[in-house]
Design a protein around this motif. Structure first.
Motif, PDB file in Angstrom:
ATOM      1  N   SER A  92       1.249  16.483  -4.025  1.00  0.00           N
ATOM      2  CA  SER A  92       0.583  16.002  -2.813  1.00  0.00           C
ATOM      3  C   SER A  92       0.387  14.489  -2.895  1.00  0.00           C
TER       4      SER A  92
ATOM      5  N   THR B 137      -1.990  11.547  -1.640  1.00  0.00           N
ATOM      6  CA  THR B 137      -3.306  11.302  -1.051  1.00  0.00           C
ATOM      7  C   THR B 137      -3.670   9.819  -0.999  1.00  0.00           C
TER       8      THR B 137
ATOM      9  N   GLU C  83       2.165  15.485   2.445  1.00  0.00           N
ATOM     10  CA  GLU C  83       0.900  14.840   2.776  1.00  0.00           C
ATOM     11  C   GLU C  83       0.033  15.884   3.463  1.00  0.00           C
ATOM     12  N   TRP C  84      -1.245  15.675   3.437  1.00  0.00           N
ATOM     13  CA  TRP C  84      -2.171  16.579   4.110  1.00  0.00           C
ATOM     14  C   TRP C  84      -2.259  16.200   5.590  1.00  0.00           C
ATOM     15  N   SER C  85      -2.425  17.181   6.466  1.00  0.00           N
ATOM     16  CA  SER C  85      -2.521  16.896   7.906  1.00  0.00           C
ATOM     17  C   SER C  85      -3.886  16.331   8.271  1.00  0.00           C
TER      18      SER C  85
ATOM     19  N   PRO D  39      -7.741  15.879   2.598  1.00  0.00           N
ATOM     20  CA  PRO D  39      -7.049  16.480   1.454  1.00  0.00           C
ATOM     21  C   PRO D  39      -7.775  17.712   0.921  1.00  0.00           C
ATOM     22  N   TYR D  40      -6.987  18.729   0.649  1.00  0.00           N
ATOM     23  CA  TYR D  40      -7.427  20.009   0.097  1.00  0.00           C
ATOM     24  C   TYR D  40      -8.208  20.874   1.092  1.00  0.00           C
ATOM     25  N   TYR D  41      -8.490  20.362   2.281  1.00  0.00           N
ATOM     26  CA  TYR D  41      -9.222  21.127   3.291  1.00  0.00           C
ATOM     27  C   TYR D  41      -8.443  21.230   4.594  1.00  0.00           C
ATOM     28  N   SER D  42      -7.178  20.876   4.572  1.00  0.00           N
ATOM     29  CA  SER D  42      -6.356  20.943   5.776  1.00  0.00           C
ATOM     30  C   SER D  42      -4.971  21.464   5.410  1.00  0.00           C
ATOM     31  N   GLU D  43      -4.167  21.695   6.420  1.00  0.00           N
ATOM     32  CA  GLU D  43      -2.808  22.176   6.191  1.00  0.00           C
ATOM     33  C   GLU D  43      -1.914  21.023   5.741  1.00  0.00           C
ATOM     34  N   TRP D  44      -0.762  21.393   5.232  1.00  0.00           N
ATOM     35  CA  TRP D  44       0.221  20.387   4.852  1.00  0.00           C
ATOM     36  C   TRP D  44       0.771  19.717   6.100  1.00  0.00           C
TER      37      TRP D  44
END
Length: 135
Positions: A8, A10, A45-47, A50-55
């Motif tokens: 990922s 971030t 990347e996170w949408s 980070p870690y609380y959303s979709e890719w």
């Protein structure tokens, strides 16, 4: 047999550089699975948070280089992939080229250290990491 990794992104200053192809490197702490030349990786990347959303965006890559790195509070020991088992010592102030290649902003050794450690103190035994490059 090659392994598959999930990586990922971030660090905000680096994300666009990775997805545009300007930056093809990351530095990761070694865990149970080590990165090796020939392995495959999905970089994403996170949408949102980070870690609380979709890719969000994804990038499929092949690892073409993997160098060992051990970071300490005052210096870095680097093992270039073309010279196995030979480590070279550098002061953090000498790491600006590596910081630039890794998309660090500003590209200084001191900022690279801050990003890699999250500002936390490095234990006396150091932290084993890998410089990973892909295409």
């Amino acid at each position: 047999m090659s392994k598959k990794h999930i990586i990922s992104m971030t660090y905000k200053p680096k994300i666009e550089k990775v997805f545009s192809g300007v930056c093809c490197q990351t530095i990761r702490t070694l865990r149970k699975k080590s990165f090796e030349v020939g392995d495959q990786a999905t970089i994403f990347e996170w949408s949102g948070r980070p870690y609380y959303s979709e890719w969000g965006r994804r990038l499929e890559v092949k690892i073409i280089d993997a160098e060992d790195l051990i970071i300490y509070e005052d210096c870095v020991f680097r093992n270039y992939s073309y010279e196995p088992n030979t480590f070279y010592r550098y002061l953090w102030s000498e790491m600006s080229v590596l910081a630039h290649a890794d998309g660090i902003s500003p590209p200084t050794g001191e900022e690279l250290k801050r990003v890699l450690t999250g500002g936390r103190k490095i234990p006396d035994e150091g932290i084993k990491m890998k410089i990973i490059r892909w295409r």
